[in-house]
Design a protein around this motif. Structure first.
Motif, mmCIF file in Angstrom:
data_model
loop_
_atom_site.group_PDB
_atom_site.id
_atom_site.type_symbol
_atom_site.label_atom_id
_atom_site.label_comp_id
_atom_site.label_asym_id
_atom_site.label_seq_id
_atom_site.Cartn_x
_atom_site.Cartn_y
_atom_site.Cartn_z
ATOM 1 N N VAL A 1 8.540 5.553 -0.720
ATOM 2 C CA VAL A 1 7.132 5.407 -1.095
ATOM 3 C C VAL A 1 6.234 5.624 0.121
ATOM 4 N N GLY A 2 6.609 5.028 1.263
ATOM 5 C CA GLY A 2 5.802 5.144 2.472
ATOM 6 C C GLY A 2 5.887 6.491 3.153
ATOM 7 N N MET A 3 6.912 7.293 2.825
ATOM 8 C CA MET A 3 7.090 8.598 3.452
ATOM 9 C C MET A 3 5.874 9.491 3.234
ATOM 10 N N TYR A 4 5.277 9.403 2.045
ATOM 11 C CA TYR A 4 4.111 10.238 1.730
ATOM 12 C C TYR A 4 2.975 9.950 2.710
ATOM 13 N N SER A 5 2.632 8.663 2.885
ATOM 14 C CA SER A 5 1.522 8.310 3.775
ATOM 15 C C SER A 5 1.820 8.684 5.216
ATOM 16 N N VAL B 1 -2.802 5.511 7.850
ATOM 17 C CA VAL B 1 -2.224 4.445 8.682
ATOM 18 C C VAL B 1 -2.688 3.080 8.190
ATOM 19 N N GLY B 2 -3.944 2.991 7.746
ATOM 20 C CA GLY B 2 -4.471 1.716 7.253
ATOM 21 C C GLY B 2 -3.719 1.195 6.053
ATOM 22 N N VAL B 3 -3.348 2.083 5.121
ATOM 23 C CA VAL B 3 -2.590 1.662 3.939
ATOM 24 C C VAL B 3 -1.255 1.045 4.350
ATOM 25 N N VAL B 4 -0.571 1.728 5.257
ATOM 26 C CA VAL B 4 0.736 1.236 5.712
ATOM 27 C C VAL B 4 0.582 -0.111 6.416
#
Length: 492
Positions: free
Chosen positions: A151-155, A441-444
């Motif tokens: 899921v985090g790979m996209y961001s 970066v903020g989302v992560v």
């Protein structure tokens, strides 16, 4: 656009797609649902839901097309979308539309409306992933931990795409970057249908995130450079309107359609939208490069006060979003409410923001200073985060999310205005590239960082709120210090 002369009548297209959408909704609610729950035929809902979903996509595209060709007040498009969720609403809207159609004049499609459609596509692409990607990852064999990484790979890769987009936009212009981004993102979306294992999904996510990151900085740079200075606030509010619409439609569409069909099918439909926009961009977007663009090759981005404030606003806006996406479902479950409440709460915040963007209130963003709007927006979001953690009643939760939507509506145009005012044509692409990298970066940071805290949920909401309010305080303190320094220098 010369190609616009050969396109169909927007009123006629909206009429027939609206009638079809209204009929399919009645069939779903009045025939398929009773067959499922009263007669025990769940297949009826599967078939009717899939048909209705496909027709709704066509209707949504017809609304966007009508807005671009008629250039009518945005309320017509807003209510056209709203009635799609109300039984018989399409038919009532159609009668009103017929009474007023003589007042509408078909016009050439302004290039900025094509850019708005591209922004809508990009954020629909993002928001359709949210409800389905983790479950899709586990369905191909990923563990819960690996699914989170997927899921985090996209961001993560989106960040690198954002930065590259900014550099290329300044060097070659928005047309090339937008065309390449739309084509490659659509192909990446289509490739989910080929995924059969975890390794394949990781590869597709890497490619999807990277190429998807090319689009937004180029689109926002184009809009900023083509808008008059005194209209930048309302223009950014209108852009926020399309982001908000995507936030409302995207998760609902993917959640419903994935349950009726499959996750790859959902992404294929979004890819179709992207390919359509790619063709329109190739034939309709003016291929120009200003002298400023040509001269930008050797110019670096100046990290002045406005740029840094915009970057900080972008980071903390998405930090707050990531925290909300992580904490709210857990908070709702802890209070004993249905998981569906999380979705309707998030839709409430989106609806409030969209209304503020679409209604005459958007003129506020031309009149307020960006710094004042920044403080109102981020401050409201910080206070609402604290209040959400303390709210235990359903009504109070809705009120808190509505207040959060107000904050989002003020903050989004403000940070764009700060960035536009602090950059030049020569470096605005680079600035937007880094700007949206801070978004990713903020989302992560918001979702993953808070997960490391071993404290109760209300305390995590409190920490989030304090961080946002501290950012507001720091920005005002630094601005005051600079004003005092300038005044002392002037007195000397």
């Amino acid at each position: 656009m010369q190609a616009a002369r050969f396109l169909p009548s927007p009123v006629r297209l909206l009429h027939w797609s609206g009638i079809a959408d209204g009929i399919s909704l009645l069939v779903l609610l009045g025939i398929a649902m009773p067959l499922k729950y009263m007669a025990g035929y769940p297949l009826a809902v599967t078939i009717a839901g899939s048909v209705h979903g496909g027709i709704f996509i066509l209707y949504a595209l017809a609304i966007v097309y009508a807005q671009a060709r008629l250039q009518w007040h945005i309320k017509w498009s807003f209510f056209a979308g709203l009635v799609a969720f109300i039984p018989f609403g399409n038919f009532v809207y159609d009668r009103i539309l017929k009474k007023h159609q003589h007042a509408f004049t078909v016009k050439p499609i302004p290039q900025r409306w094509l850019i708005y459609a591209i922004v809508l596509f990009t954020f629909i692409d993002l928001f359709t992933q949210l409800p389905v990607m983790s479950t899709f990852a586990t369905s191909v064999g990923a563990t819960v931990m690996v699914a989170g990484f997927i899921v985090g790979m996209y961001s993560l890769t989106n960040t690198f795409g954002n930065v590259l987009s900014g550099i290329l936009t300044d060097r070659y212009g928005a047309f090339i970057v937008l065309s390449a981004g739309l084509l490659t993102t659509s192909l990446a979306l289509s490739s989910y249908a080929l995924v059969t294992n975890v390794a394949g999904l990781m590869l597709v996510r890497f490619i999807h995130g990277f190429f998807g990151g090319l689009i937004v900085p180029a689109a926002f740079t184009y809009l900023a450079n083509e808008t008059r200075d005194d209209q930048q606030g309302s223009q950014n509010a209108l852009t926020g309107f399309f982001v908000g619409i995507a936030a409302i439609i995207g998760p609902a569409y993917s959640g419903i359609m994935a349950s009726r069909t499959s996750v790859p099918f959902v992404f294929l439909t979004v890819a179709g939208f992207g390919l359509l926009l790619f063709l329109l961009t190739m034939f309709g977007l003016q291929k120009r490069r200003t002298a400023a663009v040509k001269e930008s090759r050797n110019q670096g981005l100046v990290l002045n006060k406005g740029v840094l404030q915009a970057f900080a606003g972008a980071f903390f806006l998405m930090f707050s979003q990531g925290a909300l996406a992580y904490l709210l479902p857990l908070h709702v479950a802890e209070l004993g409410y249905s998981p569906r409440l999380s979705g309707t709460l998030l839709s409430t915040f989106g609806l409030v923001a969209v209304l503020l963007f679409a209604l005459p209130t958007n003129r506020l963003f031309d009149r307020l200073s960006p710094l004042a709007s920044f403080a109102i927006g981020l401050g409201s979001m910080g206070i609402s985060q604290i209040l959400i953690g303390q709210a235990v009643q359903e009504g109070l939760l809705y009120a808190c999310l509505a207040f959060y939507g107000v904050g989002f509506a003020f903050l989004f145009p403000a940070i764009n205005l700060l960035l536009i005012g602090a950059t030049t044509l020569e470096t605005r692409g680079k600035a937007y590239g880094y700007f949206y990298a801070f978004f990713s970066v903020g989302v992560v940071a918001g979702s993953s960082g808070l997960g490391l805290l071993t404290v109760p949920l209300p305390m995590q909401f409190l920490v989030t709120g304090i961080i946002l309010l501290s950012c507001v305080g720091a920005v005002f303190f630094l601005n005051k210090q600079q004003a005092v320094k300038q005044e002392s220098q002037y007195q000397r």
